[in-house]
Design an enzyme around this catalytic site. Sequence first.
Site, short mmCIF file in Angstrom:
data_model
loop_
_atom_site.label_atom_id
_atom_site.label_comp_id
_atom_site.label_asym_id
_atom_site.label_seq_id
_atom_site.Cartn_x
_atom_site.Cartn_y
_atom_site.Cartn_z
N ASP A 1 -70.60 -53.10 21.62
CA ASP A 1 -69.75 -54.40 21.60
C ASP A 1 -69.03 -54.95 20.14
O ASP A 1 -68.43 -55.54 19.36
CB ASP A 1 -69.08 -55.55 22.27
CG ASP A 1 -68.77 -55.01 23.34
OD1 ASP A 1 -68.28 -53.70 23.73
OD2 ASP A 1 -69.09 -56.08 24.75
N ARG B 1 -63.87 -62.39 37.18
CA ARG B 1 -64.24 -61.53 38.01
C ARG B 1 -65.36 -62.69 38.56
O ARG B 1 -65.93 -62.76 38.64
CB ARG B 1 -65.45 -60.87 37.12
CG ARG B 1 -64.59 -60.47 35.83
CD ARG B 1 -65.62 -59.31 34.87
NE ARG B 1 -65.84 -58.05 35.47
CZ ARG B 1 -66.64 -57.05 34.83
NH1 ARG B 1 -67.16 -57.84 34.07
NH2 ARG B 1 -66.99 -56.14 35.80
N TYR C 1 -64.15 -52.83 43.61
CA TYR C 1 -64.76 -51.75 43.78
C TYR C 1 -66.58 -51.79 44.75
O TYR C 1 -66.55 -53.50 44.19
CB TYR C 1 -65.59 -50.71 42.54
CG TYR C 1 -64.88 -51.71 41.62
CD1 TYR C 1 -66.71 -50.93 40.66
CD2 TYR C 1 -64.41 -51.51 40.04
CE1 TYR C 1 -67.50 -52.10 39.98
CE2 TYR C 1 -64.59 -51.78 39.28
CZ TYR C 1 -65.90 -52.15 38.64
OH TYR C 1 -66.48 -52.60 37.45
N GLY D 1 -69.49 -50.54 28.35
CA GLY D 1 -71.25 -49.92 28.66
C GLY D 1 -71.17 -49.70 28.02
O GLY D 1 -72.25 -48.58 27.02
C1 LIG Z 1 -64.48 -57.85 32.17
C2 LIG Z 1 -65.13 -56.79 31.35
C3 LIG Z 1 -65.55 -55.64 32.42
C4 LIG Z 1 -66.13 -54.23 31.95
N1 LIG Z 1 -65.63 -53.90 32.71
C5 LIG Z 1 -67.33 -52.43 32.52
C6 LIG Z 1 -67.27 -51.10 33.23
O1 LIG Z 1 -66.38 -51.55 35.05
N2 LIG Z 1 -68.01 -50.05 32.35
C7 LIG Z 1 -67.98 -50.68 31.34
O2 LIG Z 1 -68.59 -49.19 30.18
N3 LIG Z 1 -68.33 -51.58 30.26
C8 LIG Z 1 -67.06 -52.48 30.85
N4 LIG Z 1 -67.16 -53.69 30.04
C9 LIG Z 1 -66.99 -54.03 29.54
C10 LIG Z 1 -69.31 -54.26 28.78
O3 LIG Z 1 -69.30 -54.46 29.92
C11 LIG Z 1 -69.13 -54.18 27.12
O4 LIG Z 1 -68.59 -52.74 26.72
C12 LIG Z 1 -70.56 -53.74 27.23
O5 LIG Z 1 -72.00 -55.05 28.03
C13 LIG Z 1 -71.20 -54.17 25.29
O6 LIG Z 1 -72.74 -53.93 25.49
P1 LIG Z 1 -73.68 -54.58 24.23
O7 LIG Z 1 -75.34 -54.62 24.69
O8 LIG Z 1 -72.95 -54.03 23.42
O9 LIG Z 1 -72.94 -56.23 23.77
P2 LIG Z 1 -72.83 -57.35 25.40
O10 LIG Z 1 -73.18 -57.30 26.68
O11 LIG Z 1 -72.21 -58.62 25.03
O12 LIG Z 1 -75.11 -57.89 24.59
C14 LIG Z 1 -75.15 -58.50 23.12
C15 LIG Z 1 -76.20 -58.91 23.42
O13 LIG Z 1 -76.63 -59.48 21.93
C16 LIG Z 1 -77.21 -60.90 21.90
N5 LIG Z 1 -77.17 -61.80 20.60
C17 LIG Z 1 -76.28 -61.67 20.27
N6 LIG Z 1 -75.70 -62.49 19.08
C18 LIG Z 1 -77.53 -62.34 19.12
C19 LIG Z 1 -78.33 -63.26 18.24
N7 LIG Z 1 -77.68 -63.30 16.84
N8 LIG Z 1 -79.19 -63.20 17.78
C20 LIG Z 1 -80.27 -62.23 18.58
N9 LIG Z 1 -79.23 -61.68 20.31
C21 LIG Z 1 -78.03 -62.23 19.92
C22 LIG Z 1 -76.24 -61.36 23.49
O14 LIG Z 1 -77.19 -62.17 24.19
C23 LIG Z 1 -76.08 -60.54 24.31
O15 LIG Z 1 -77.65 -60.56 24.87
C24 LIG Z 1 -67.01 -54.94 30.55
C25 LIG Z 1 -66.36 -56.07 30.17
C26 LIG Z 1 -65.34 -57.20 30.35
C27 LIG Z 1 -65.00 -58.47 29.34
#
Ligand SMILES: Cc1cc2nc3c(=O)[nH]c(=O)nc-3n(C[C@H](O)[C@H](O)[C@H](O)COP(=O)(O)OP(=O)(O)OC[C@H]3O[C@@H](n4cnc5c(N)ncnc54)[C@H](O)[C@@H]3O)c2cc1C
Length: 724
Positions: free
Chosen positions: A320, A199, A236, A333
């Site tokens: 996630d 990326r 994009y 996301g």
């Molecule tokens: C290449 C790629 C492209 C993507 N493109 C898109 C897109 O275009 N549109 C879209 O909707 N999604 C996209 N996604 C998916 C999206 O980024 C994720 O699904 C989304 O970020 C998930 O969010 P989350 O908050 O569940 O997890 P995360 O963003 O992973 O956040 C988890 C947080 O928890 C924290 N954490 C972890 N363990 C602990 C702990 N033990 N104690 C305290 N904190 C902790 C981490 O530091 C982090 O800040 C993409 C993913 C990838 C890999």
Amino acid sequence: MATTPNGTSSEPARPLRILIIGAGIGGLTTALALRQQGHDIQIFESSKLAQETGAAIHLASNANGLLRRMGLDAGKIGGVECVGVTEYIPQTGAVKYQIDTSQMSKMWQHPWHLVHRAHLHTALKDMATGQEGKGQAAKLHVASRVQGVDAEGATLTFEDGTSVSGDFLVGADGVHSRARSSIPGGDKKPFDSGKSAYRFLLPTESLSSDPQTVELVSKIGALVMWIAEDRRLVMYPCVNKTMMNFVAIHPSKESEADITGAGWQEAGSKARMLHIYKDFAPSVLAILEKADESKLKVWQLLDMEQMPSFIHEKLAVIGDAAHPFLPHQGQGGGQAIEDGVALAAVLPFGTKPSEIKDRLQIFEECRYERAHRIQGYTRTAGMDTADLAAKGMKLDMMEYMGYNFGHDAWDHTTKALQKHLEARDKSLRFRNPVEFGVSPGPRRPLGMHPTSAEIHALRKGTPEKSRTYSIRFRTSRTYLQNLLPAGFAFTSPATVASASIICTTLDGMTWLGGGGYSMLGLYIHGINYTKQDGSKFFGTYLPVLFENAADPIITGRDELGMPKLFADIDVKENDGNKSSEISLSWRGTTFGTFTVSGLTPEEPVPNGVNGAQPVQRGPGPPPPPPEAGTFYNRYIPSVGEPGKADVEYPVFIPKPEAAEGTEAPKSFASKTATISLQGKDWQTLPTLHHIADWLAAMPMYGVEEAKLVRSIGVSDSGGARRLD
Ligand SMILES: Cc1cc2nc3c(=O)[nH]c(=O)nc-3n(C[C@H](O)[C@H](O)[C@H](O)COP(=O)(O)OP(=O)(O)OC[C@H]3O[C@@H](n4cnc5c(N)ncnc54)[C@H](O)[C@@H]3O)c2cc1C
């Protein structure tokens, strides 16, 4: 985003103490949505939140609409509206197809935005934790890695041994979640999906100033793709079209030498990337050449087996952590955002800690199937073309988009909560249309109304009043007999029977906003009903009741099954309480006139709504047992089957207890009354002439007595019950 308090418990409502693990898109959205519901939120984030994750993210209609509802406009943080899709043939660089989404975008109620992740993340953080905005600011604790998650006790423990407890925990700690393993059977390990992604971002200007790439940015706002057999490049715009975002998805084994275990911050090798895409057109290679290696990231795209559940005791996992997403549909996301908003929707302010488990069940019902279905679509969308062909599978992008984009997690979950609350409370009543939930009207617990305080005030200030005129007369049992359905009979063998015309006017009715209405019915005395089990009921039979307002007719017919019809009822009172004239008409055609005169006060006798009791009249057989209530027949015709009933059964309403706040009624009696009933043709009484004719032909053998009863406090007919 706020819902009204539910329930009427006297327990004072307080904010729930909610602890969120992780300040990613999922955790911050959850914090913002729950803050707006009025709760007390703390977020624990392991990182310092200083490093931005780079690159951009799609906010399709389903996610963007939820953010907009919470006040976050992606267009104001540099988001670019996606207005088209172009696919190029990877090897030649020629256009394969182009879709102008300006037409398609009209299908979605919210725009499809392409936004820089860091900008979205910062906006969410500011809105969740800032002093401005609805509710109390969420407290964000950075560099706070959660070690232990106790779902039963809603307690988190940290690396330094300290702990914190709340009412409820949210595991938003991403694909390598710790919270997940606190769900029975949830200790799932993510695995390499077989694909990885480079990326990077480039200034748009760097492409528009290069003759090899200028054509690619001629229509900024489009999603551009080059899809080869087992690798693809997606481009994009974001940041007000000043930057272009690139995702280069390829077989993991070809970049595995780059992977060191640094997760989201894994650095990628530009030389390796160029090698992986060496067979792509020169325009693509020109783009890849421009990548700044110091900022190039590579991610293994992880997948995971399905969790058995997203919830356990006082814990829900979201985003996630619950369902890691491959990027092929840009929904990971978006699904984390849907999760966060759905959680807030099931936990409106006023939810008690003891109700959380039930509410999480609703959250799971709303989210589990949808998140997994979109995961399934995403896996299919990312399959290599040969694998798709070998499995005989086809991509139906319109089906996927329709399902993904065409959902509002707030509306959907709010409805599910409403249904849950309604199903729990057996006192609630529904009438058509049922789509809008519980029907307001009579026979409702006042506390169920969101403005019950106003209703109580109205009830105090404007007491409900009734005045009932009844004229009891002698008539033919053999004539009336024909009205009685099976199971009903006259108690006395005499062929002279008693019936009453009873006209009640209600005033100050709380459920009608302080208004009133009149009703007039024929009540046949001395009736009994023998139930199929042999037991007997005694009462008056009501074959028809006219009312001059639509609302009580509808509620009375629907909920109680009463034989109500509309007619104009005019009650003129003369000489104070001494005489009155009542007319029954329909659009100017009068078909009944009743007069009562010479009324004089009598001893108060609480005698219920119908005002008439059987009395021993001279020598003869013993009086029948007291009339304990009113009978009628419920009949609902079947749709499309003339002559057939969907339901038909007898109903009994026991004489009501005195209503709350009732004063002793004032009663007046007289022997002077007249009843005049006229039959009419179908032109003047098109819908009532058959009843008017029947009433007019009813033999009149003389008035027995007339009464006027004035009461304060009106009972409803909530005790109505089906007899067989
Ligand atoms: C290449 C790629 C492209 C993507 N493109 C898109 C897109 O275009 N549109 C879209 O909707 N999604 C996209 N996604 C998916 C999206 O980024 C994720 O699904 C989304 O970020 C998930 O969010 P989350 O908050 O569940 O997890 P995360 O963003 O992973 O956040 C988890 C947080 O928890 C924290 N954490 C972890 N363990 C602990 C702990 N033990 N104690 C305290 N904190 C902790 C981490 O530091 C982090 O800040 C993409 C993913 C990838 C890999």
